[in-house]
Motif scaffolding. Structure first.
Motif, PDB file in Angstrom:
ATOM      1  N   UNK A 533       0.816  -1.211   0.000  1.00  0.00           N
ATOM      2  CA  UNK A 533       0.000   0.000   0.000  1.00  0.00           C
ATOM      3  C   UNK A 533       0.847   1.257   0.000  1.00  0.00           C
ATOM      4  N   UNK A 534       1.959   1.215   0.709  1.00  0.00           N
ATOM      5  CA  UNK A 534       2.888   2.347   0.748  1.00  0.00           C
ATOM      6  C   UNK A 534       3.390   2.681  -0.653  1.00  0.00           C
ATOM      7  N   UNK A 535       3.837   1.676  -1.389  1.00  0.00           N
ATOM      8  CA  UNK A 535       4.384   1.937  -2.724  1.00  0.00           C
ATOM      9  C   UNK A 535       3.286   2.362  -3.709  1.00  0.00           C
ATOM     10  N   UNK A 536       2.117   1.758  -3.612  1.00  0.00           N
ATOM     11  CA  UNK A 536       0.988   2.216  -4.428  1.00  0.00           C
ATOM     12  C   UNK A 536       0.710   3.690  -4.131  1.00  0.00           C
ATOM     13  N   UNK A 537       0.689   4.020  -2.843  1.00  0.00           N
ATOM     14  CA  UNK A 537       0.323   5.370  -2.431  1.00  0.00           C
ATOM     15  C   UNK A 537       1.367   6.403  -2.822  1.00  0.00           C
ATOM     16  N   UNK A 604      -3.852   2.567   5.531  1.00  0.00           N
ATOM     17  CA  UNK A 604      -5.305   2.663   5.363  1.00  0.00           C
ATOM     18  C   UNK A 604      -5.807   1.645   4.336  1.00  0.00           C
ATOM     19  N   UNK A 605      -5.139   1.594   3.201  1.00  0.00           N
ATOM     20  CA  UNK A 605      -5.547   0.705   2.117  1.00  0.00           C
ATOM     21  C   UNK A 605      -5.330  -0.760   2.501  1.00  0.00           C
ATOM     22  N   UNK A 606      -4.208  -1.047   3.162  1.00  0.00           N
ATOM     23  CA  UNK A 606      -3.933  -2.429   3.567  1.00  0.00           C
ATOM     24  C   UNK A 606      -4.976  -2.923   4.566  1.00  0.00           C
ATOM     25  N   UNK A 607      -5.408  -2.029   5.460  1.00  0.00           N
ATOM     26  CA  UNK A 607      -6.437  -2.437   6.418  1.00  0.00           C
ATOM     27  C   UNK A 607      -7.745  -2.761   5.707  1.00  0.00           C
ATOM     28  N   UNK A 608      -8.095  -1.952   4.713  1.00  0.00           N
ATOM     29  CA  UNK A 608      -9.306  -2.253   3.947  1.00  0.00           C
ATOM     30  C   UNK A 608      -9.171  -3.596   3.238  1.00  0.00           C
ATOM     31  N   UNK A 609      -7.997  -3.850   2.649  1.00  0.00           N
ATOM     32  CA  UNK A 609      -7.779  -5.125   1.963  1.00  0.00           C
ATOM     33  C   UNK A 609      -7.901  -6.290   2.946  1.00  0.00           C
ATOM     34  N   UNK A 610      -7.388  -6.100   4.158  1.00  0.00           N
ATOM     35  CA  UNK A 610      -7.504  -7.150   5.178  1.00  0.00           C
ATOM     36  C   UNK A 610      -8.965  -7.412   5.524  1.00  0.00           C
ATOM     37  N   UNK A 611      -9.711  -6.344   5.768  1.00  0.00           N
ATOM     38  CA  UNK A 611     -11.115  -6.538   6.125  1.00  0.00           C
ATOM     39  C   UNK A 611     -11.903  -7.148   4.973  1.00  0.00           C
ATOM     40  N   UNK A 612     -11.574  -6.743   3.741  1.00  0.00           N
ATOM     41  CA  UNK A 612     -12.241  -7.337   2.582  1.00  0.00           C
ATOM     42  C   UNK A 612     -11.966  -8.835   2.496  1.00  0.00           C
ATOM     43  N   UNK A 613     -10.744  -9.231   2.883  1.00  0.00           N
ATOM     44  CA  UNK A 613     -10.367 -10.645   2.783  1.00  0.00           C
ATOM     45  C   UNK A 613     -11.164 -11.528   3.733  1.00  0.00           C
TER      46      UNK A 613
END
Length: 696
Positions: A533-537, A604-613
């Protein structure tokens, strides 16, 4: 332009649990009812083998390293890592030590075994490694290998001859008052262009020359002594007086330099001009002769800091030739100190290792030999490393996680309440254009024309530097090398390349604590997921956001959306300005802004990805920690790092990344962290909801 996740495995199997919780695995009781047959005969129930354990702790986190006497809301870094920080010593050959260091050491040890085998076989990488390793032979040759070059420096009689020899120095990797490189043209990313930037300092930053702060004054005095020491070792008279003249020259250069904050601004540093215009504006240095000498006789050049380049050129014209010669001599001896007699090596380390970074002890020679060979013949070493330590299954598993985090970023963009539909559409087009690179490149560079000789450590180093320079300059006029990587697979790091619209994750970072296929998914998402997420961001940070879906430096925002974005980044910059890791030294919010935005958005994005999983289900509680708590603990764990004071001081002046403790504190902006750990308004990290910075 590139942004790095700086900082430092047992590699994953295909079972990266990108979309799978522990509850979705077969229950042990069900597994126990399966039968195994030999031929047609059933042999009865089979007791399953125990599930592979995570490398760290019971679920991927080092619980023993926590300090639960510190409230999470008071200092989340200390809460998660306090006992580790208090009980972990920095090795004597390091300026800092943390999780990145642990993995870097592992990469170094693995590469060492590869090179030891190569040395026995007499291969090119083995020959380069063996020659560097032979300190006795290096000492026996004395200054003989570099003497012809020193004689050429002594023969400089005017600034024209200086420009010509500076070009040769540049080709050999010796720093001069300017820095040139070939990369994508930010305004035309399908074309390579030559760029020119300020340089010329022997210390890390202009502040080391200009600040009245007591520690930096001490460092200046030590630098003057270092210059005199090198001149004395080279047999030069009047070393103290000549060292002072070099320091005075570099102090004048420092006054001309742009600040690091200005130098990271992509708009300010894009100044394309003809070489004729450059020579008119900066007549004190023969740029035509210099560009021809480096093998780049171009018609135009992108100048990063025009006023600094003009000022440095005038300083060169006004400075006595003797001072120019002396600075180039010291730069040459320092640049090749590790392949020159031990006295030069020791002098170089005493200043650059101990004084500047606080490191007490030089690394073992074999470690430095590994680093040299891995840099000089990077792709030849990398191929061996990848074959042994990065199976294809790991690459596939990591790619799946990358795609999950990219998808979460898309959802975040669509849901932004401060961005218009028009700008969202362009942001999503940029996201769709991403090229993720995992593990290692799909093509390797050819070193067949790089000569490596047995017993010639200096010559091997010199020729390797020339090869690298010629390779880079040789890109001019060529199609863009989209397959090329800026890091080796052995590097524990990751980066975003704005012009390529790519995110890159070398093999060596895909290991615990960042990524462990046997760990709880929350730890993987909080670790490598947040790195992804860091590199995407970074492509959407305060500078990356200036590049469009093709990698072109082009304004694609509406004015209103840009103003809203800049208000949020300004708030984050102010937040980090308040942190004071050393007495009297604060984090520079503007210098570290790109990395802080990437940390905030990436987590932020990684947490969303985790919850989506999780598919709408709550993960189990493990060892008393909820899934969200484990996610944020995973983030804190990867930033464990202890610093020597001198190293932390240098980083606060020069590093675009915040120190690890403050990187961990980014959680204070995230509502789910508050739900997970219930920090109280009276505690240090607590922010009122309206004060929490939410960007992507």
């Amino acid at each position: 332009m590139r942004r790095l996740l700086l900082a430092t495995t047992l590699f994953a199997t295909p079972a990266l649990l990108a979309g799978c919780t522990r509850a979705e695995r077969p229950a042990p009781a069900a597994v126990a009812q399966q039968t195994q047959t030999v031929g047609e005969a059933a042999v009865g129930p089979v007791t399953p083998a125990p599930a592979p354990a995570p490398q760290i702790g019971s679920f991927g986190f080092d619980v023993a390293g926590m300090d639960r006497s510190v409230a999470a809301g008071e200092d989340f870094y200390a809460y998660a890592n306090g006992t580790w920080a208090r009980t972990t010593e920095i090795p004597s050959d390091k300026s800092n030590f943390g999780m990145f260091s642990v993995l870097a050491d592992l990469s170094q040890e693995r590469t060492h075994s590869i090179l030891e085998e190569a040395r026995a076989e007499g291969s090119k990488i083995g020959t380069a490694y063996a020659a560097y390793l032979d300190r006795q032979a290096i000492d026996a040759r004395g200054l003989e290998p570099i003497r012809p070059w020193l004689n050429r420096i002594a023969g400089i009689t005017d600034t024209g001859a200086y420009a010509a020899l500076a070009a040769e120095a540049d080709r050999a990797g010796i720093p001069i008052p300017f820095a040139t490189y070939v990369g994508q043209d930010d305004k035309n990313p399908e074309v390579y262009a030559l760029s020119l930037a300020q340089a010329g300092l022997g210390m890390p930053d202009r502040d080391y020359y200009l600040s009245d702060e007591a520690r930096l004054t001490e460092t200046r005095n030590a630098y003057r002594e270092h210059l005199a020491r090198v001149l004395t070792l080279a047999g030069e008279p009047n070393a103290a007086e000549r060292a002072q003249a070099i320091l005075d020259f570099e102090t004048a250069i420092a006054r001309a330099h742009w600040t690091r904050v200005d130098s990271r601004d992509a708009d300010k540093t894009y100044n394309k001009m003809t070489v004729a215009d450059l020579t008119t504006r900066a007549p004190g240095f023969d740029f035509v002769r210099y560009f021809e000498g480096i093998g780049a006789p171009v018609d135009s050049v992108i100048v990063a800091q025009p006023s600094a380049v003009e000022g440095i050129a005038q300083l060169i014209a006004d400075t006595p030739v003797q001072v120019l010669r002396d600075q180039l001599m010291v730069r040459s001896l320092d640049s090749f100190a590790d392949v020159l007699p031990t006295a030069f090596d020791d002098a170089q380390f005493a200043f650059y290792g101990t004084t500047l970074s606080g490191t007490p002890e030089q690394q073992a020679r074999w470690k430095r030999a590994v680093d040299f060979t891995s840099a000089a013949l990077a792709d030849e070493v990398s191929q061996e490393y990848v074959a042994r330590y990065f199976p294809p299954e790991t690459k596939a598993a990591a790619d799946e996680l990358v795609q999950n985090v990219i998808a979460a970023m898309g959802d975040r963009i669509r849901g932004l309440d401060w961005m218009s539909a028009e700008t969202k559409e362009r942001a999503l087009a940029k996201l769709a254009a991403f090229t993720p690179k995992i593990g290692y490149p799909d093509r390797w560079r050819d070193y067949s024309n790089l000569e490596i000789r047995p017993g010639d450590a200096f010559g091997n180093n010199w020729r390797a530097n020339q090869w690298a320079h010629n390779y880079n300059v040789g890109k001019l006029g060529q199609p863009i090398y989209r397959w090329e990587w800026g890091m080796t697979p052995m590097t524990v790091n990751a980066y975003a390349n704005f012009g390529m619209v790519e995110i890159v994750f070398p093999a060596a970072i895909l290991q615990p604590p960042f990524f462990d296929p046997n760990a709880d998914p929350a730890l993987n998402y909080g670790g490598i997921g947040a790195v992804i997420g860091h590199e995407i961001s970074h492509h959407f940070d305060d500078q990356g956001s200036k590049y469009d879906a093709t990698g072109q430096l082009e304004q694609w925002w509406t004015p209103e959306d840009l103003a809203a974005f800049e208000a949020r980044t300004a708030a984050l910059s102010a937040q980090y300005d308040a942190y004071e890791p050393l007495p009297g030294m604060r984090v520079q919010g503007d210098l570290t802004l790109g990395e802080n935005v990437a940390d905030l958005a990436g987590l932020t994005v990684a947490h969303k990805a985790y919850r989506d999983s999780l598919g709408g289900q709550e993960p189990p509680v493990l060892d008393g920690f909820t899934g969200d708590q484990r996610f944020y603990l995973g983030w804190a764990q990867v930033w464990r790092r202890n610093y020597r004071e001198a190293n932390l001081r240098q980083r606060l002046l020069t590093d675009p990344h915040s120190p690890s403790q403050q990187r961990t504190w980014v959680v204070r902006n995230l509502d789910p962290w508050y739900s997970a750990f219930d920090p109280q308004p009276s505690q240090q990290l607590y922010l009122e909801p309206a004060e929490r910075v939410n960007i992507w």
